[in-house]
Design an enzyme around this catalytic site. Structure first.
Site, PDB file in Angstrom:
ATOM      1  N   GLY A  46       0.840  -1.184   0.000  1.00 44.26           N
ATOM      2  CA  GLY A  46       0.000   0.000   0.000  1.00 44.26           C
ATOM      3  C   GLY A  46       0.881   1.241   0.000  1.00 44.26           C
ATOM      4  O   GLY A  46       1.982   1.222   0.561  1.00 44.26           O
ATOM      5  N   GLN A  51       3.020   9.907   1.169  1.00 42.40           N
ATOM      6  CA  GLN A  51       4.303   9.209   1.292  1.00 42.40           C
ATOM      7  C   GLN A  51       5.254   9.526   0.141  1.00 42.40           C
ATOM      8  O   GLN A  51       6.437   9.214   0.211  1.00 42.40           O
ATOM      9  CB  GLN A  51       4.086   7.691   1.355  1.00 42.40           C
ATOM     10  CG  GLN A  51       3.381   7.255   2.627  1.00 42.40           C
ATOM     11  CD  GLN A  51       3.249   5.753   2.673  1.00 42.40           C
ATOM     12  OE1 GLN A  51       2.328   5.192   2.105  1.00 42.40           O
ATOM     13  NE2 GLN A  51       4.184   5.096   3.333  1.00 42.40           N
ATOM     14  N   CYS A  93       5.410   0.055   7.671  1.00 37.86           N
ATOM     15  CA  CYS A  93       5.093   1.214   6.835  1.00 37.86           C
ATOM     16  C   CYS A  93       6.338   1.573   6.038  1.00 37.86           C
ATOM     17  O   CYS A  93       7.437   1.629   6.604  1.00 37.86           O
ATOM     18  CB  CYS A  93       4.670   2.382   7.724  1.00 37.86           C
ATOM     19  SG  CYS A  93       4.289   3.885   6.802  1.00 37.86           S
ATOM     20  N   LEU A  94       6.180   1.826   4.740  1.00 44.15           N
ATOM     21  CA  LEU A  94       7.339   2.174   3.904  1.00 44.15           C
ATOM     22  C   LEU A  94       8.001   3.468   4.367  1.00 44.15           C
ATOM     23  O   LEU A  94       9.170   3.701   4.071  1.00 44.15           O
ATOM     24  CB  LEU A  94       6.911   2.299   2.433  1.00 44.15           C
ATOM     25  CG  LEU A  94       6.464   0.996   1.752  1.00 44.15           C
ATOM     26  CD1 LEU A  94       5.958   1.280   0.347  1.00 44.15           C
ATOM     27  CD2 LEU A  94       7.586  -0.029   1.719  1.00 44.15           C
ATOM     28  N   HIS A 135      -4.899   1.412   7.086  1.00 46.38           N
ATOM     29  CA  HIS A 135      -3.556   2.008   7.245  1.00 46.38           C
ATOM     30  C   HIS A 135      -3.379   3.167   6.253  1.00 46.38           C
ATOM     31  O   HIS A 135      -2.891   4.247   6.622  1.00 46.38           O
ATOM     32  CB  HIS A 135      -2.496   0.916   7.005  1.00 46.38           C
ATOM     33  CG  HIS A 135      -1.076   1.380   7.068  1.00 46.38           C
ATOM     34  ND1 HIS A 135      -0.213   1.009   8.077  1.00 46.38           N
ATOM     35  CD2 HIS A 135      -0.343   2.189   6.247  1.00 46.38           C
ATOM     36  CE1 HIS A 135       0.974   1.564   7.877  1.00 46.38           C
ATOM     37  NE2 HIS A 135       0.926   2.284   6.766  1.00 46.38           N
ATOM     38  N   GLU A 136      -3.798   2.944   4.993  1.00 51.59           N
ATOM     39  CA  GLU A 136      -3.601   3.978   3.969  1.00 51.59           C
ATOM     40  C   GLU A 136      -4.533   5.166   4.187  1.00 51.59           C
ATOM     41  O   GLU A 136      -4.137   6.314   3.979  1.00 51.59           O
ATOM     42  CB  GLU A 136      -3.789   3.386   2.569  1.00 51.59           C
ATOM     43  CG  GLU A 136      -2.817   2.262   2.202  1.00 51.59           C
ATOM     44  CD  GLU A 136      -1.358   2.579   2.494  1.00 51.59           C
ATOM     45  OE1 GLU A 136      -0.960   3.738   2.355  1.00 51.59           O
ATOM     46  OE2 GLU A 136      -0.617   1.654   2.896  1.00 51.59           O
ATOM     47  N   HIS A 139      -3.107   7.414   6.600  1.00 48.94           N
ATOM     48  CA  HIS A 139      -2.087   8.294   6.004  1.00 48.94           C
ATOM     49  C   HIS A 139      -2.723   9.570   5.440  1.00 48.94           C
ATOM     50  O   HIS A 139      -2.154  10.659   5.561  1.00 48.94           O
ATOM     51  CB  HIS A 139      -1.368   7.586   4.847  1.00 48.94           C
ATOM     52  CG  HIS A 139      -0.153   6.812   5.252  1.00 48.94           C
ATOM     53  ND1 HIS A 139       0.935   7.398   5.863  1.00 48.94           N
ATOM     54  CD2 HIS A 139       0.166   5.504   5.118  1.00 48.94           C
ATOM     55  CE1 HIS A 139       1.860   6.469   6.078  1.00 48.94           C
ATOM     56  NE2 HIS A 139       1.419   5.306   5.648  1.00 48.94           N
TER      57      HIS A 139
HETATM   58 ZN    ZN Z   1       2.292   3.497   5.817  1.00 48.72          ZN
END
Ligand code: ZN
Length: 170
Positions: A46, A51, A93-94, A135-136, A139
């Protein structure tokens, strides 16, 4: 084009993103393609626009990590309309590389969003897909999974990240 993924500490990650108002444009299509490319190359499932330092309510999700074209999900201006049950599982998380923690979220969710053409649709998901969507969407509201941890865990991770930042390793 592969974007650089911004890391924890960049204010864009903790700022609520702006609504997408223009649909069906070549720019939007390109952005969505590039976000999938960026996510796959980073081995994520995701990725949300903040991000890649873009304050837009747009996220791409692919639980198959590039294996199944039918698994691709694009959510623009998404809102959660239903949450049911609970699941606890490991999450990363990236933008917070190297840290994975147990996070409790809804087991089943229904989300209302727009597609690239601006059409409204609803998407249901459970387990990993539910976790990824929540999660997204977090963000897009400027919320990181660290906020879903106990204050103790959260502070511990923040301290570790601060050390890495000081050492120039973040
Ligand atoms: Zn994330």
């Amino acid at each position: 084009m592969i974007y650089r993924i911004v890391k924890y500490g960049d204010p864009v990650l903790e700022t609520p993103a702006e609504e997408v108002k223009e649909f069906g444009t070549p720019e939007l299509r390109q952005l969505v393609d590039d976000m999938f490319e960026t996510m796959w190359s980073a081995k994520g499932i995701g990725l949300a626009a903040p991000q890649v330092a873009l304050s837009k309510r747009l996220t791409v999700i692919d639980p198959s990590a590039g294996e199944d074209p039918n698994a691709k999900i694009v959510l623009i201006n998404p809102v959660v309309v239903r949450e049911e049950g609970l699941q606890t599982g490991e999450e990363g998380c990236l933008s917070i590389p190297g840290f994975r923690e147990q996070v409790t979220r809804a087991m089943n969710v229904k989300v209302r969003a727009q597609n690239i053409e601006g059409e409204t649709f609803e998407k249901e998901g459970s387990e990993l897909v539910a976790r990824a969507m929540l999660h997204e969407i977090d963000h897009l509201n400027g919320v990181l999974f660290l906020s879903r941890l106990s204050p103790l865990k959260r502070d511990l991770i923040r301290r570790k990240i601060r050390k890495l930042q000081k050492a120039g390793e973040w």
